[in-house]
Design a protein around this motif. Sequence first.
Motif, PDB file in Angstrom:
ATOM      1  N   ILE A   1     -14.303  -0.098  -1.295  1.00  0.00           N
ATOM      2  CA  ILE A   1     -13.505  -0.768  -1.508  1.00  0.00           C
ATOM      3  C   ILE A   1     -11.734  -1.128  -1.027  1.00  0.00           C
ATOM      4  CG2 ILE A   1     -11.409  -0.531  -4.042  1.00  0.00           C
ATOM      5  CD1 ILE A   1     -14.449  -1.227  -4.736  1.00  0.00           C
ATOM      6  N   ASN A   2     -11.573  -2.120  -0.834  1.00  0.00           N
ATOM      7  CA  ASN A   2     -10.837  -2.128   0.462  1.00  0.00           C
ATOM      8  C   ASN A   2     -10.053  -3.217   0.763  1.00  0.00           C
ATOM      9  OD1 ASN A   2     -12.463  -4.633   1.326  1.00  0.00           O
ATOM     10  ND2 ASN A   2     -14.051  -3.770   2.484  1.00  0.00           N
TER      11      ASN A   2
ATOM     12  N   GLU B   1      -9.793  -6.416   1.231  1.00  0.00           N
ATOM     13  CA  GLU B   1     -10.140  -7.600   0.757  1.00  0.00           C
ATOM     14  C   GLU B   1     -10.895  -7.826  -0.303  1.00  0.00           C
ATOM     15  OE1 GLU B   1     -10.590  -6.358   4.413  1.00  0.00           O
ATOM     16  OE2 GLU B   1      -9.483  -7.493   4.932  1.00  0.00           O
ATOM     17  N   SER B   2     -11.671  -6.614  -0.822  1.00  0.00           N
ATOM     18  CA  SER B   2     -12.272  -6.737  -2.615  1.00  0.00           C
ATOM     19  C   SER B   2     -11.045  -6.632  -3.406  1.00  0.00           C
ATOM     20  CB  SER B   2     -13.645  -5.246  -1.905  1.00  0.00           C
ATOM     21  OG  SER B   2     -12.410  -3.794  -1.967  1.00  0.00           O
ATOM     22  N   ILE B   3     -10.253  -5.904  -2.813  1.00  0.00           N
ATOM     23  CA  ILE B   3      -9.269  -5.187  -4.062  1.00  0.00           C
ATOM     24  C   ILE B   3      -9.155  -6.995  -4.462  1.00  0.00           C
ATOM     25  CG2 ILE B   3      -7.106  -4.397  -4.757  1.00  0.00           C
ATOM     26  CD1 ILE B   3      -8.321  -2.731  -2.787  1.00  0.00           C
ATOM     27  N   ASN B   4      -8.180  -7.623  -3.212  1.00  0.00           N
ATOM     28  CA  ASN B   4      -7.883  -9.509  -3.516  1.00  0.00           C
ATOM     29  C   ASN B   4      -8.973 -10.194  -4.538  1.00  0.00           C
ATOM     30  OD1 ASN B   4      -5.590  -8.268  -2.624  1.00  0.00           O
ATOM     31  ND2 ASN B   4      -6.237  -8.816  -0.280  1.00  0.00           N
ATOM     32  N   ILE B   5     -10.101 -10.106  -4.611  1.00  0.00           N
ATOM     33  CA  ILE B   5     -10.729 -10.892  -5.461  1.00  0.00           C
ATOM     34  C   ILE B   5     -11.161 -10.353  -6.632  1.00  0.00           C
ATOM     35  CG2 ILE B   5     -11.766 -12.113  -3.400  1.00  0.00           C
ATOM     36  CD1 ILE B   5     -14.412 -10.548  -4.320  1.00  0.00           C
ATOM     37  N   MET B   6     -10.920  -9.342  -6.704  1.00  0.00           N
ATOM     38  CA  MET B   6     -10.594  -8.300  -8.056  1.00  0.00           C
ATOM     39  C   MET B   6      -9.389  -9.097  -9.108  1.00  0.00           C
ATOM     40  SD  MET B   6     -11.166  -4.339  -7.475  1.00  0.00           S
ATOM     41  CE  MET B   6     -12.170  -4.257  -5.980  1.00  0.00           C
ATOM     42  N   GLN B   7      -9.565  -8.600 -10.865  1.00  0.00           N
ATOM     43  CA  GLN B   7      -9.203  -9.880 -11.715  1.00  0.00           C
ATOM     44  C   GLN B   7      -7.541  -9.029 -11.325  1.00  0.00           C
ATOM     45  OE1 GLN B   7     -10.086  -9.210 -15.823  1.00  0.00           O
ATOM     46  NE2 GLN B   7     -12.082 -10.386 -15.032  1.00  0.00           N
TER      47      GLN B   7
ATOM     48  N   VAL C   1      -5.947   0.716  -0.939  1.00  0.00           N
ATOM     49  CA  VAL C   1      -5.412   0.809  -2.752  1.00  0.00           C
ATOM     50  C   VAL C   1      -3.833   1.334  -3.003  1.00  0.00           C
ATOM     51  CG1 VAL C   1      -5.970   2.722  -4.421  1.00  0.00           C
ATOM     52  CG2 VAL C   1      -7.547   2.222  -3.290  1.00  0.00           C
ATOM     53  N   ILE C   2      -3.650   2.477  -2.194  1.00  0.00           N
ATOM     54  CA  ILE C   2      -1.740   2.098  -2.408  1.00  0.00           C
ATOM     55  C   ILE C   2      -1.312   1.100  -2.475  1.00  0.00           C
ATOM     56  CG2 ILE C   2      -0.474   3.201  -1.394  1.00  0.00           C
ATOM     57  CD1 ILE C   2      -1.975   5.683  -0.915  1.00  0.00           C
ATOM     58  N   GLU C   3      -1.599   0.332  -1.443  1.00  0.00           N
ATOM     59  CA  GLU C   3      -0.945  -1.092  -1.185  1.00  0.00           C
ATOM     60  C   GLU C   3      -0.926  -1.573  -2.561  1.00  0.00           C
ATOM     61  OE1 GLU C   3       1.579  -2.080   0.754  1.00  0.00           O
ATOM     62  OE2 GLU C   3       1.693   0.010   1.508  1.00  0.00           O
ATOM     63  N   ALA C   4      -2.456  -1.895  -3.727  1.00  0.00           N
ATOM     64  CA  ALA C   4      -2.848  -2.644  -4.606  1.00  0.00           C
ATOM     65  C   ALA C   4      -2.350  -2.051  -5.613  1.00  0.00           C
ATOM     66  CB  ALA C   4      -4.504  -2.517  -4.410  1.00  0.00           C
ATOM     67  N   LEU C   5      -1.281  -0.582  -5.687  1.00  0.00           N
ATOM     68  CA  LEU C   5      -1.513   0.132  -7.028  1.00  0.00           C
ATOM     69  C   LEU C   5       0.266  -0.405  -6.536  1.00  0.00           C
ATOM     70  CD1 LEU C   5      -2.707   3.421  -6.684  1.00  0.00           C
ATOM     71  CD2 LEU C   5      -3.064   2.081  -8.866  1.00  0.00           C
ATOM     72  N   LYS C   6       1.159  -0.649  -5.070  1.00  0.00           N
ATOM     73  CA  LYS C   6       2.694  -1.026  -6.014  1.00  0.00           C
ATOM     74  C   LYS C   6       2.298  -2.423  -5.789  1.00  0.00           C
ATOM     75  CE  LYS C   6       4.465  -0.203  -1.826  1.00  0.00           C
ATOM     76  NZ  LYS C   6       4.197   0.324   0.338  1.00  0.00           N
ATOM     77  N   SER C   7       1.655  -3.612  -5.346  1.00  0.00           N
ATOM     78  CA  SER C   7       2.124  -4.441  -5.752  1.00  0.00           C
ATOM     79  C   SER C   7       1.368  -4.933  -7.738  1.00  0.00           C
ATOM     80  CB  SER C   7       1.019  -5.531  -4.893  1.00  0.00           C
ATOM     81  OG  SER C   7      -0.448  -5.307  -4.598  1.00  0.00           O
ATOM     82  N   LYS C   8       1.001  -4.193  -8.420  1.00  0.00           N
ATOM     83  CA  LYS C   8       0.190  -3.909  -9.331  1.00  0.00           C
ATOM     84  C   LYS C   8      -1.350  -5.105  -9.594  1.00  0.00           C
ATOM     85  CE  LYS C   8       4.722  -3.431 -11.602  1.00  0.00           C
ATOM     86  NZ  LYS C   8       5.797  -3.308 -10.914  1.00  0.00           N
TER      87      LYS C   8
END
Length: 332
Positions: free
Chosen positions: A215-216, A218-224, A243-250
């Motif tokens: 889970i990085n 690249e993989s997070i960006n293709i998730m819903q 993951v922290i960056e993805a939490l911040k961006s929602k």
Amino acid sequence: MKIDFFSAKKYDIDFFDIANKTTGFEINYHETHLGPHSVNMVNDADAICVFVNDKLTKAVIEQLAQKGVKIIALRCAGFNNVDLEAAKEFNISVCRVPAYSPQAVAEHAVAMLLTINRKTHKAYNRVREQNFSLNGLLGYNLFGKTVGVIGTGKIGKAFIKIMLGFSCKILAYDVFPDSELEKNGVTYVPLNKLFQESNIISLHCPLTKENHYLINKESINIMQHGITLINTSRGGLINTTDVIEALKSKQIGALCIDVYEQEETLFFKDLSLEIIDDDKIQRLISFPNVLLTSHQAFFTKEALEEIANVTINSISKIDQNVMPQKDSVMLT
């Protein structure tokens, strides 16, 4: 048979003392974890018993061999913290407990999912303060949601069976598909398809060199958008910074983790009076949509009984030159 037992907690001692009644091994319990800093504590032991955060590098294993240790007994399923090639080189047998209680871990994953979704932990605290407002407690139905499960071994399979009970659609990824699950309506798909189509993703795979930071960014960006992510396996499966960056961006809507890539300095300890200098764990704790438990998923009576019994039995069998066969206990 003398055993040096590391990372020992009171509950470990209680369950292992009961399991050891039939064998009468001499067990020396050490609260500290095993690593380069503590290997000198091993003295006149035939075996060592270790847990998930003990570090058995080649250097540590070489010193154990020099001290006459013949058995490394892991009282857990994962073995990414042991240099197996070094163990072979120094003729040390390594055993583990591959299937102590799949239901324990699977049920904890589901408990975390239900908690983060329906926010029962927040509702509990509100009501205790006589706040009966429902604002901010909105969840969603699990019924009909698509759940992606990475790893369909015993724990993943137990998790899937529970989620099928919620009438979820299950997408799965594993290098060894399970025909029984396929008969029950589980669809095996490529990893990218699972990432793209799942509303919820739960990790149930061991940590290997190949799936480190699975889970990085690249993989997070293709998730819903707003994905719910659950990890009760190993912390190294997740790149915490990404993951922290993805939490911040929602992009990640909710995160449930029972493991953490730097947990050996934190978990299984009372640090309530300490200043924790791990900025990543502090950042995770600060998010209202993150639920974090400290490697608790295995922690049931049934699991601890099985861990103790299988570990003691494996050491006994190896000592008698009878290789235990139960569920691939042996690693070397």
